[in-house]
Each structure stands twice: as C-alpha cells, then as structure tokens.
Design an enzyme around this catalytic site. Structure first.
Site, PDB file in Angstrom:
ATOM      1  N   CYS A  21       0.929  -1.215  -0.011  1.00 44.47           N
ATOM      2  CA  CYS A  21       0.154  -0.003   0.095  1.00 44.47           C
ATOM      3  C   CYS A  21       0.759   1.322   0.000  1.00 44.47           C
ATOM      4  O   CYS A  21       1.407   1.459  -1.174  1.00 44.47           O
ATOM      5  CB  CYS A  21      -1.009  -0.026   1.075  1.00 44.47           C
ATOM      6  SG  CYS A  21      -2.435   1.233   1.028  1.00 44.47           S
ATOM      7  N   HIS A  79      -3.557  -5.580   1.069  1.00 45.08           N
ATOM      8  CA  HIS A  79      -3.006  -5.747   2.360  1.00 45.08           C
ATOM      9  C   HIS A  79      -2.995  -7.368   2.712  1.00 45.08           C
ATOM     10  O   HIS A  79      -3.857  -7.607   3.669  1.00 45.08           O
ATOM     11  CB  HIS A  79      -3.759  -4.934   3.580  1.00 45.08           C
ATOM     12  CG  HIS A  79      -3.328  -3.543   3.474  1.00 45.08           C
ATOM     13  ND1 HIS A  79      -2.415  -2.941   3.893  1.00 45.08           N
ATOM     14  CD2 HIS A  79      -4.175  -2.582   2.791  1.00 45.08           C
ATOM     15  CE1 HIS A  79      -2.515  -1.596   4.039  1.00 45.08           C
ATOM     16  NE2 HIS A  79      -3.521  -1.315   3.289  1.00 45.08           N
ATOM     17  N   GLU A 103      -1.295  -8.812   4.957  1.00 42.80           N
ATOM     18  CA  GLU A 103      -0.909  -8.640   6.546  1.00 42.80           C
ATOM     19  C   GLU A 103      -2.386  -8.606   7.039  1.00 42.80           C
ATOM     20  O   GLU A 103      -2.371  -9.019   8.296  1.00 42.80           O
ATOM     21  CB  GLU A 103      -0.077  -7.667   6.905  1.00 42.80           C
ATOM     22  CG  GLU A 103      -0.699  -6.367   6.920  1.00 42.80           C
ATOM     23  CD  GLU A 103      -0.625  -5.584   5.491  1.00 42.80           C
ATOM     24  OE1 GLU A 103      -0.881  -4.227   5.753  1.00 42.80           O
ATOM     25  OE2 GLU A 103      -0.537  -6.067   4.608  1.00 42.80           O
TER      26      GLU A 103
END
Length: 229
Positions: free
Chosen positions: A86, A203, A205
């Site tokens: 990002c 994302h 994560e």
C-alpha cells in the site's frame, strides 16, 4: 530468516505486518526508524502501509527520501528482498525500486473493502506457495492506488513476467467493474526485473486470521520464509 519493518511518521500497518511476519517466522521482526542510516543484517525489509508524512506532496514522495531508504535501495540492488504494501508500494516506487507510479483512484474516493486478486505467477520468492491463476480475497484501503505506467513500460512488465497480481472477479475474470482503483491492465502488484522486490496495494497482512474474513495472505509470508530461511 531475519526481517525488518521500516516505520515512518504516519505508518499505521507496521504492527499488522509485525503480526504476520511473526506468525510466519516464529519470531518478531526488527523495527527500523525511517531516520536511521544503518540497516541491520536482514534478509527482508517490509515497507508498511499508512500515510507517511500525511501523504503530502505525493503519497510516498517524502518518505522515499528518508535516510534508511537509501540503504534499503542499495541492499535491494544487491539482491536483498523488499516488499512494499500500500503506502509502502507508493514509497518504493517513488524511491525508484519499481517502475510506474500510483495515482488517485479513478473514482477519486477512498476505497476500503475486500477485493479479489489473481495470482499471475508462482515463480517468485513471494508467491511460491500460491498456484498460478489462483484467486485470492485480500482487503484494500487506499485513495491513491491507481497504478500507471506508459505503454512501453507496461509491455515490458508483461514480457518479463513482472506482474504479480491483478484485480479480478471471484471467478478470475478481468473487467473494469472488478478494478477498485482504475489501475492499468488491472495491475495490483508488480516485481522488479530480478523479482527480489515486490510492491502491491492490497494488504496481505490483514488476511492472516479467520476473523479477518480471509487467510489468503498467509502463503505470501510463508513463501518468503521458505525462500529466505
């Protein structure tokens, strides 16, 4: 494997990234402040999401000139693995580790939702535990995720196998209605020529626990651990 996360004023996903790397590695990564001039001896550097320097000038433009980024770029040029997520994708692109630029979303609105990604290749240290053509569910949260490059650069990315992920439908089909930001050729993530650097807007994560609605980010982190351990 040893890993470090670079933290900037305005970063907000460094702890999410820490959780994902800790889950995959079995130990915590190091946290490195953006004004540090020396990078520890690590195998991987992760540049996390957020709003470094409040996104002033251009997203990632100021952060790209932080002292630690000079060292990250020097190490990446020698083969160290780097992943930018990002805002991290914006930063490493502004720093010249990847071609192209991230523009305002075509809708001119902030987009925050789960999207579908098609894995374009499993032949990289970041994607080896995915299948080529596999469709993932990964969240995005950005205002400037519209990947743009001139046609010659886009053709080179295609020819060299540097496109890592594309936005798609749940069935893996491409179309403007499945492209959350207007990115050229539905590109969601790219590699550098040697595939030791990856930048992506979604994302992973935030897709490592069932409570997050998807665990499709786990193989990305496991791929890195397997390749770099």
């Amino acid at each position: 494997m040893k890993a470090a996360i670079v933290v900037f004023p305005g970063s907000n996903r460094e702890r999410d990234a820490e959780a994902a790397l800790t889950q995959a590695m079995g130990k915590k990564p190091l946290m490195v402040w953006h004004r540090d001039t020396e990078l520890p001896d690590v195998d991987l550097v992760l540049v996390p999401g957020g709003f470094s320097y409040g996104d002033y000038l251009r997203c990632g433009a100021i952060a790209a000139h932080s002292p630690i980024l000079r060292e990250v770029k020097a190490r990446a040029d020698k083969g160290m693995a780097v992943i930018g997520v990002c805002n991290g994708f914006q930063i490493i692109t502004e720093a010249g580790l990847l071609p192209g630029v991230l523009l305002r979303n075509a809708s001119l609105k902030f987009v925050c939702k789960n999207v579908r990604l098609k894995v374009e290749t499993s032949q990289s240290l970041f994607t080896s535990q995915y299948e080529q053509g596999q469709v993932l569910s990964i969240p995005v949260a950005h205002h400037d995720g519209n990947y743009f490059a001139d046609e010659r650069t886009l053709d080179e990315l295609e020819a060299n196998g540097q496109v890592a992920f594309r936005y798609c439908s749940p069935d893996g089909e491409f179309g403007d209605e499945h492209n959350p930001n207007g990115s050229a050729r539905y590109i969601a993530g790219i590699f550098n020529r040697t595939k030791n650097v990856l930048g992506l807007m979604p994302h992973p994560e935030n897709a490592i626990e069932p409570l997050q609605g998807s665990t499709d980010g786990i193989p990305l982190f496991k791929s890195m651990v397997e390749a770099l351990s």
